[in-house]
Design a protein around this motif. Sequence first.
Motif, PDB file in Angstrom:
ATOM      1  N   ASN A 474      46.567  -1.735  20.683  1.00  0.00           N
ATOM      2  CA  ASN A 474      47.839  -1.688  19.969  1.00  0.00           C
ATOM      3  C   ASN A 474      48.519  -0.329  20.123  1.00  0.00           C
ATOM      4  OD1 ASN A 474      47.961  -4.332  18.829  1.00  0.00           O
ATOM      5  ND2 ASN A 474      46.359  -3.753  17.387  1.00  0.00           N
ATOM      6  N   ASP A 475      48.036   0.480  21.045  1.00  0.00           N
ATOM      7  CA  ASP A 475      48.662   1.765  21.338  1.00  0.00           C
ATOM      8  C   ASP A 475      50.071   1.508  21.873  1.00  0.00           C
ATOM      9  OD1 ASP A 475      49.568   4.029  22.884  1.00  0.00           O
ATOM     10  OD2 ASP A 475      47.532   4.825  22.836  1.00  0.00           O
ATOM     11  N   ALA A 476      51.077   1.950  21.145  1.00  0.00           N
ATOM     12  CA  ALA A 476      52.457   1.625  21.515  1.00  0.00           C
ATOM     13  C   ALA A 476      52.858   2.211  22.859  1.00  0.00           C
ATOM     14  CB  ALA A 476      53.409   2.110  20.419  1.00  0.00           C
ATOM     15  N   LEU A 477      52.318   3.359  23.225  1.00  0.00           N
ATOM     16  CA  LEU A 477      52.657   3.945  24.526  1.00  0.00           C
ATOM     17  C   LEU A 477      52.063   3.107  25.653  1.00  0.00           C
ATOM     18  CD1 LEU A 477      54.046   6.246  26.027  1.00  0.00           C
ATOM     19  CD2 LEU A 477      51.878   7.508  25.922  1.00  0.00           C
ATOM     20  N   GLU A 478      50.794   2.707  25.525  1.00  0.00           N
ATOM     21  CA  GLU A 478      50.185   1.830  26.522  1.00  0.00           C
ATOM     22  C   GLU A 478      50.906   0.485  26.561  1.00  0.00           C
ATOM     23  OE1 GLU A 478      47.979   2.756  28.584  1.00  0.00           O
ATOM     24  OE2 GLU A 478      46.953   4.464  27.671  1.00  0.00           O
ATOM     25  N   ARG A 479      51.299   0.018  25.403  1.00  0.00           N
ATOM     26  CA  ARG A 479      51.949  -1.291  25.312  1.00  0.00           C
ATOM     27  C   ARG A 479      53.306  -1.323  26.026  1.00  0.00           C
ATOM     28  NH1 ARG A 479      50.927  -6.303  22.808  1.00  0.00           N
ATOM     29  NH2 ARG A 479      48.792  -6.292  22.045  1.00  0.00           N
ATOM     30  N   LEU A 513      55.565   5.186  12.799  1.00  0.00           N
ATOM     31  CA  LEU A 513      55.784   3.759  12.577  1.00  0.00           C
ATOM     32  C   LEU A 513      56.972   3.242  13.386  1.00  0.00           C
ATOM     33  CD1 LEU A 513      55.181   1.102  11.233  1.00  0.00           C
ATOM     34  CD2 LEU A 513      56.318   1.921   9.154  1.00  0.00           C
ATOM     35  N   GLY A 514      58.010   4.049  13.542  1.00  0.00           N
ATOM     36  CA  GLY A 514      59.170   3.598  14.286  1.00  0.00           C
ATOM     37  C   GLY A 514      58.848   3.265  15.729  1.00  0.00           C
ATOM     38  N   PHE A 515      58.026   4.075  16.378  1.00  0.00           N
ATOM     39  CA  PHE A 515      57.650   3.822  17.771  1.00  0.00           C
ATOM     40  C   PHE A 515      56.757   2.591  17.871  1.00  0.00           C
ATOM     41  CE2 PHE A 515      55.306   4.984  21.767  1.00  0.00           C
ATOM     42  CZ  PHE A 515      56.413   4.962  22.611  1.00  0.00           C
ATOM     43  N   ARG A 516      55.833   2.438  16.917  1.00  0.00           N
ATOM     44  CA  ARG A 516      54.939   1.281  16.937  1.00  0.00           C
ATOM     45  C   ARG A 516      55.699  -0.010  16.668  1.00  0.00           C
ATOM     46  NH1 ARG A 516      52.486   4.089  12.468  1.00  0.00           N
ATOM     47  NH2 ARG A 516      51.499   2.165  11.777  1.00  0.00           N
ATOM     48  N   ALA A 517      56.515  -0.012  15.622  1.00  0.00           N
ATOM     49  CA  ALA A 517      57.231  -1.233  15.257  1.00  0.00           C
ATOM     50  C   ALA A 517      58.330  -1.557  16.261  1.00  0.00           C
ATOM     51  CB  ALA A 517      57.814  -1.097  13.853  1.00  0.00           C
ATOM     52  N   GLY A 518      59.018  -0.549  16.767  1.00  0.00           N
ATOM     53  CA  GLY A 518      60.062  -0.788  17.750  1.00  0.00           C
ATOM     54  C   GLY A 518      59.523  -1.349  19.051  1.00  0.00           C
ATOM     55  N   THR A 519      58.271  -1.038  19.373  1.00  0.00           N
ATOM     56  CA  THR A 519      57.624  -1.621  20.550  1.00  0.00           C
ATOM     57  C   THR A 519      57.219  -3.064  20.278  1.00  0.00           C
ATOM     58  OG1 THR A 519      56.839   0.546  21.319  1.00  0.00           O
ATOM     59  CG2 THR A 519      55.663  -1.401  22.119  1.00  0.00           C
ATOM     60  N   ALA A 520      56.658  -3.323  19.100  1.00  0.00           N
ATOM     61  CA  ALA A 520      56.246  -4.688  18.743  1.00  0.00           C
ATOM     62  C   ALA A 520      57.438  -5.615  18.553  1.00  0.00           C
ATOM     63  CB  ALA A 520      55.400  -4.663  17.471  1.00  0.00           C
ATOM     64  N   LEU A 521      58.601  -5.052  18.261  1.00  0.00           N
ATOM     65  CA  LEU A 521      59.795  -5.866  18.036  1.00  0.00           C
ATOM     66  C   LEU A 521      60.084  -6.770  19.229  1.00  0.00           C
ATOM     67  CD1 LEU A 521      62.250  -6.136  15.972  1.00  0.00           C
ATOM     68  CD2 LEU A 521      63.449  -4.553  17.490  1.00  0.00           C
ATOM     69  N   PHE A 522      59.811  -6.277  20.444  1.00  0.00           N
ATOM     70  CA  PHE A 522      60.119  -7.020  21.661  1.00  0.00           C
ATOM     71  C   PHE A 522      58.896  -7.835  22.077  1.00  0.00           C
ATOM     72  CE2 PHE A 522      63.410  -3.996  21.300  1.00  0.00           C
ATOM     73  CZ  PHE A 522      64.505  -4.492  21.995  1.00  0.00           C
ATOM     74  N   GLY A 523      58.594  -8.844  21.282  1.00  0.00           N
ATOM     75  CA  GLY A 523      57.452  -9.708  21.533  1.00  0.00           C
ATOM     76  C   GLY A 523      57.338 -10.730  20.415  1.00  0.00           C
ATOM     77  N   SER A 524      56.134 -11.279  20.259  1.00  0.00           N
ATOM     78  CA  SER A 524      55.815 -12.123  19.118  1.00  0.00           C
ATOM     79  C   SER A 524      55.208 -11.198  18.065  1.00  0.00           C
ATOM     80  CB  SER A 524      54.835 -13.231  19.536  1.00  0.00           C
ATOM     81  OG  SER A 524      54.459 -14.018  18.430  1.00  0.00           O
ATOM     82  N   PHE A 525      56.012 -10.807  17.097  1.00  0.00           N
ATOM     83  CA  PHE A 525      55.735  -9.667  16.218  1.00  0.00           C
ATOM     84  C   PHE A 525      54.570  -9.952  15.274  1.00  0.00           C
ATOM     85  CE2 PHE A 525      56.374  -6.716  12.761  1.00  0.00           C
ATOM     86  CZ  PHE A 525      56.998  -5.610  13.317  1.00  0.00           C
ATOM     87  N   GLY A 526      53.712  -8.949  15.118  1.00  0.00           N
ATOM     88  CA  GLY A 526      52.615  -9.057  14.172  1.00  0.00           C
ATOM     89  C   GLY A 526      52.185  -7.693  13.666  1.00  0.00           C
ATOM     90  N   VAL A 527      51.227  -7.709  12.739  1.00  0.00           N
ATOM     91  CA  VAL A 527      50.696  -6.492  12.125  1.00  0.00           C
ATOM     92  C   VAL A 527      49.177  -6.573  12.166  1.00  0.00           C
ATOM     93  CG1 VAL A 527      50.594  -5.075  10.038  1.00  0.00           C
ATOM     94  CG2 VAL A 527      52.699  -6.344  10.590  1.00  0.00           C
ATOM     95  N   GLU A 528      48.540  -5.499  12.575  1.00  0.00           N
ATOM     96  CA  GLU A 528      47.071  -5.412  12.579  1.00  0.00           C
ATOM     97  C   GLU A 528      46.693  -4.048  12.023  1.00  0.00           C
ATOM     98  OE1 GLU A 528      43.569  -6.652  15.762  1.00  0.00           O
ATOM     99  OE2 GLU A 528      45.644  -7.280  16.028  1.00  0.00           O
ATOM    100  N   TRP A 529      46.740  -3.937  10.705  1.00  0.00           N
ATOM    101  CA  TRP A 529      46.710  -2.647  10.024  1.00  0.00           C
ATOM    102  C   TRP A 529      46.273  -2.919   8.590  1.00  0.00           C
ATOM    103  CZ3 TRP A 529      52.022   0.250   9.093  1.00  0.00           C
ATOM    104  CH2 TRP A 529      51.780   1.532   8.598  1.00  0.00           C
ATOM    105  N   ASP A 530      45.449  -2.080   8.051  1.00  0.00           N
ATOM    106  CA  ASP A 530      44.979  -2.267   6.677  1.00  0.00           C
ATOM    107  C   ASP A 530      46.101  -1.888   5.716  1.00  0.00           C
ATOM    108  OD1 ASP A 530      43.729  -2.521   4.283  1.00  0.00           O
ATOM    109  OD2 ASP A 530      42.044  -1.192   4.740  1.00  0.00           O
ATOM    110  N   LEU A 531      46.904  -2.863   5.350  1.00  0.00           N
ATOM    111  CA  LEU A 531      48.069  -2.610   4.505  1.00  0.00           C
ATOM    112  C   LEU A 531      47.689  -2.240   3.078  1.00  0.00           C
ATOM    113  CD1 LEU A 531      50.433  -5.500   5.693  1.00  0.00           C
ATOM    114  CD2 LEU A 531      50.336  -3.132   6.498  1.00  0.00           C
TER     115      LEU A 531
END
Length: 652
Positions: A474-479, A513-531
């Motif tokens: 889930n590394d946003a840079l790798e993603r 969070l902005g970089f992580r969420a902005g990357t996930a936005l362009f896909g089938s969005f989900g969360v994998e994080w201890d909220l």
Amino acid sequence: MTVHLRGGDASIVVAGLEVRHWGSALSEKSVTALADWPGAALLPLQANGHQGRPGLRGHRDGRTWSPSFEPTGDGRGQDEHSELTWWTEFDLHPSGILRLRHGLRNDGATGYRLDELIPILPLPARATELLDFTGRWGKERQPQRQPLNQGSRVRESRRGRPGHDSAYLLAAGTPGFSFDSGEVWAVHLGWSGNQTYFAERLPSGDAFFGAGELLLPGELELAPGEEYRTPWLYAAYSAHGLNGISAAFHEFLRPAKHRPVVVNTWEATYFDHDLTKLRRLAERAAQVGVERFVLDDGWFRGRRDDTAGLGDWYVDDDVWPEGLEPLISHVRALGMDLGLWVEPEMVNADSDLFRAHPDWVLHAADRLPPEWRHQQVLDLSLEDVYAYLLDRLDALLSEYDIAYLKWDHNRDLVEPGHFGRAAVHAQTSATYRLIDELRSRHPQTEIESCASGGARVDLGILERTDRVWTSDSNDALERRTIQRYTNLLLPLELTGAHVGPPRTHVTGRTHGLGFRAGTALFGSFGVEWDLTEVPEEELDELATWIARYKRFRPLLHSGRLIQTDHPDPAAQVTVVLGEHEALVSYAQLDTSLAERPAPVRIPGLKADARYRVEGEGCEPVEYPGQLLSEIGLRLPRMDPETLIVLHVTEVS
């Protein structure tokens, strides 16, 4: 007889058993003029003078190894000497996607050993450069290029699945083809087992490429009267770079419904299935706008870590004394549905199933294959194994209100044998049959294809699943790279993209969070994080991103995806274009060499229309579409590993 099919911007012309043309769309006058042109055999063989890779290899005890097919008048070819009948099925979708597969029937009285049957397409002389992919766990779909010189380029997967290093898509094009420019011809194999991709240029100057099932030694022997059909080869042509290839595949694959926002428990709880914690996690998920709660690994008997329990598909009474219903009821009351992780094709040695049936494991000799992740592979071509898995999964889906299965496949197939014979073909076919039967019994249950991340991403598995898990990282840079090239084939809504914790579990890299969420936005969005451990202000920010995803979901999951060739290698620009709007992601991956960022072009806008551009932290501006498309938008300098999302709307 000449057959001309046209779809999108592509044509295929087949005369008899030859391909006269595959590529740009032709007029009927041009098709008529092709009548006297030489063609390329649909099934290249030595018997018709082909000196490259043959389309068919096989024999009867070492004899009749070089067939020669004569047309029978019904679109088939027959060889009386080899006692074989061959045919080709193909169609051209309105999107421009060509589907092609071969069939072979053994007409003899003895078995015919089939070593390879592979669909092959001709390439024009101007296609001189190749693109395919490689990778590893957590870093899938990494592009690699090379010239198409004389000789062969061959990529093979013997993993029993495409693998993290899958060739994925083989593209040939004019020199320097890119996302925005150049002619491109591309193929993808819709098969989830062993694979071969190849391209070759012969000394004659002729060039070919194709892909097919890789058969292990002795794996497939056709009995008298038995038939074999290759997996579908999917092919696309584009006169406008890789974006044209994407547009064709996305139109062909696009599902009818949009994807829900998911929370997955894996990186939040791992194997610690505490009902109180999970209820609290579900409450936090609902608070930020999640629509589906997925309970990952650890819910079944004996599964306290990854060394035990696989195969025992019963809810663990010690962890779940009242079954899964208390969690499901809680999740449903919060307005979400529930998904469940399974890995049906695998078994742990430390399991009741293995202790009772050690002979149910794929093996090539009187020994077990090397373990991988403490797992062995169940032989699904054994009817007892198939029946057991179908019974257990059917029982779970019948007893519980489960909307979604995350179907995992966490190891390669090593020494995959069935009573001494290689068995990847049978295993893959049985997996398809199992999923198909479950879908027929439970048509409302969706399925995600996961394979230790993205090791089984192909159109064969996607014929029967609703989404793929793109990568375990889930590394946003790798993603940014992984998603960019996964989406070369698949539309955004088919590729799972999750917001992980600030410090990525796979790489240790930290992102805002902005970089992580902005990357996930362009896909089938989900969360994998201890909220449950996230401060309220970050929960509010996450809720804002989820609301943004829901707002733009219709556009993201229907618009045309354009990956632009931005001149700065330290930046990446992604555009999703709708009829009257666009969503633009500008990601700063590294420090730019230039002091002033290059303008961001937004292709596809109407030249004579005026557009409003809005983004967080930016003053809204209005410009003509021609300026935005041809000259571009100036953005301020940004720090590495940050991004901005812009909404562009037509105002006049």
